[in-house]
Design an enzyme around this catalytic site. Structure first.
Site, PDB file in Angstrom:
ATOM      1  N   LYS A 137       0.860  -1.178   0.000  1.00 56.79           N
ATOM      2  CA  LYS A 137       0.000   0.000   0.000  1.00 56.79           C
ATOM      3  C   LYS A 137       0.902   1.234   0.000  1.00 56.79           C
ATOM      4  O   LYS A 137       2.085   1.165   0.368  1.00 56.79           O
ATOM      5  CB  LYS A 137      -0.882   0.006   1.248  1.00 56.79           C
ATOM      6  N   VAL A 158     -20.517   1.614  -4.935  1.00 53.85           N
ATOM      7  CA  VAL A 158     -20.704   0.200  -4.593  1.00 53.85           C
ATOM      8  C   VAL A 158     -22.060  -0.027  -3.951  1.00 53.85           C
ATOM      9  O   VAL A 158     -22.803  -0.943  -4.324  1.00 53.85           O
ATOM     10  CB  VAL A 158     -19.577  -0.297  -3.673  1.00 53.85           C
TER      11      VAL A 158
END
Length: 347
Positions: free
Chosen positions: A78, A180
């Site tokens: 990340k 989403v």
């Protein structure tokens, strides 16, 4: 750094700065046993470097487990970029970030995350090939695949708890109806579920509710909604000391990252009889979609891959029951059968 609570034998932690462009960034590579680390770049105005480092270490470790559970040929990594995404973005900044990614020689592939959009990834891709989820590779919109994965995770939870994956007569409370959440509401409505929805953007909540015949609730009240399933699809840390005692849903399964404020909250949920579908297992559709990116991107193949989240969740639930552990701990153990944590054998 080696004494940071969030440090977990990470392979590489790269701090990058460039006064000319304002770059202040950290790239963390947690594990590359399954392949190059894949994970998004998060842009956020962290209060200090310690907060940024803690966040990126935790996020990178989480990607190792998420990618392993999703059976992807990637490790976990990340990156974080300290700055205000509404004010500080420049082309030069993302070129500098791309060069920081490139310095790791392919051990890390960067994609979008909070505060970052696909055009930003495209810009980084002008200076490094180690990018994913770009406009060119066809997988730049992860929302449809993420929502499909969450829906199939819910099916597994219903089967485990009730013996049937039917949504007919089931009530689902959805917190967050963005890209989403609104797609998830569509799948649930088509399957026969009754919905209550909430979002910090009241107009968006009303719009989605009108489209699917849902009731609208306030963002905090939705957590107390009587429901078969609570679906956190917005901010993290919504499951905590204050909210867990007030939950009125038997299952928690949603798209939000880091839903548990602390690890101990998995045990609190179990003690209340709430079946928790670990978020990094349920919401893996986004990274699954990225893994299918490229010139031959096949949306149907990505959706089919995300549907396998159903089987992964059943394995997690069964392992939790068999070993007398929380579903969060079981998810970690299942993941660790698919990669070898550094310094110890898999469980």
């Amino acid at each position: 750094m080696f004494d940071y609570p969030a440090y977990d034998a990470h392979e590489h932690v790269l701090h990058s700065s460039d006064p000319e462009t304002g770059l202040r960034a950290i790239v963390a590579v947690h594990h590359t046993g399954r392949g190059p680390a894949l994970g998004g770049l998060r842009m956020y105005p962290y209060p200090d470097a310690d907060a940024a480092l803690t966040d990126v270490l935790r996020l990178a470790r989480g990607m190792t487990y998420k990618n392993a559970l999703a059976e992807l040929p990637f490790g976990g990594g990340k990156s974080v970029l300290i700055g205000d995404p509404g004010r500080d973005k420049t082309r030069a900044l993302f070129h500098a970030m791309g060069r920081a990614v490139d310095a790791l020689g392919g051990r890390y592939k960067v994609a979008e995350d909070s505060g970052i959009a696909v055009p930003d990834v495209d810009t980084m891709g002008e200076v490094t090939p180690h990018v994913a989820g770009t406009t060119a590779d066809g997988s730049s919109d992860p929302a449809p695949v993420t929502a499909w994965g969450v829906f199939n995770g819910m099916r597994a939870a219903l089967t485990y708890r009730h013996g049937s994956d039917s949504f007919a007569g089931r009530r689902v409370a959805v917190q967050g109806v963005g890209a989403v959440g609104r797609r998830l509401c569509g799948h649930l409505t088509e399957a026969g579920a009754e919905l209550a929805v909430a979002d910090t953007r009241a107009d968006l909540a009303r719009e989605v509710a009108a489209g699917v015949g849902a009731e609208v609730r306030a963002p905090d009240a939705i957590l107390r909604e009587p429901a078969d399933i609570l679906a956190p699809c917005a901010m993290g840390a919504v499951l905590n000391d204050a909210t867990i005692p007030e939950l009125r849903a038997g299952i928690v399964a949603g798209a939000a990252n880091n839903q548990l404020e602390a690890d101990r909250h998995a045990a609190m949920l179990a003690e209340r009889g709430v079946l928790y579908a670990p978020d990094y297992a349920v919401n893996a559709g986004g990274v699954i979609n990225i893994s299918h990116g490229g010139p031959g991107y096949d949306a149907d193949a990505a959706l089919a891959h995300a549907a396998r989240i159903h089987d992964t969740l059943l394995e997690i639930f069964q392992r939790a029951q068999g070993e007398g552990i929380t579903t969060a701990a079981a998810a970690d153990r299942v993941a660790e059968t698919r990669f070898t944590p550094r310094g110890r054998a898999p469980r």
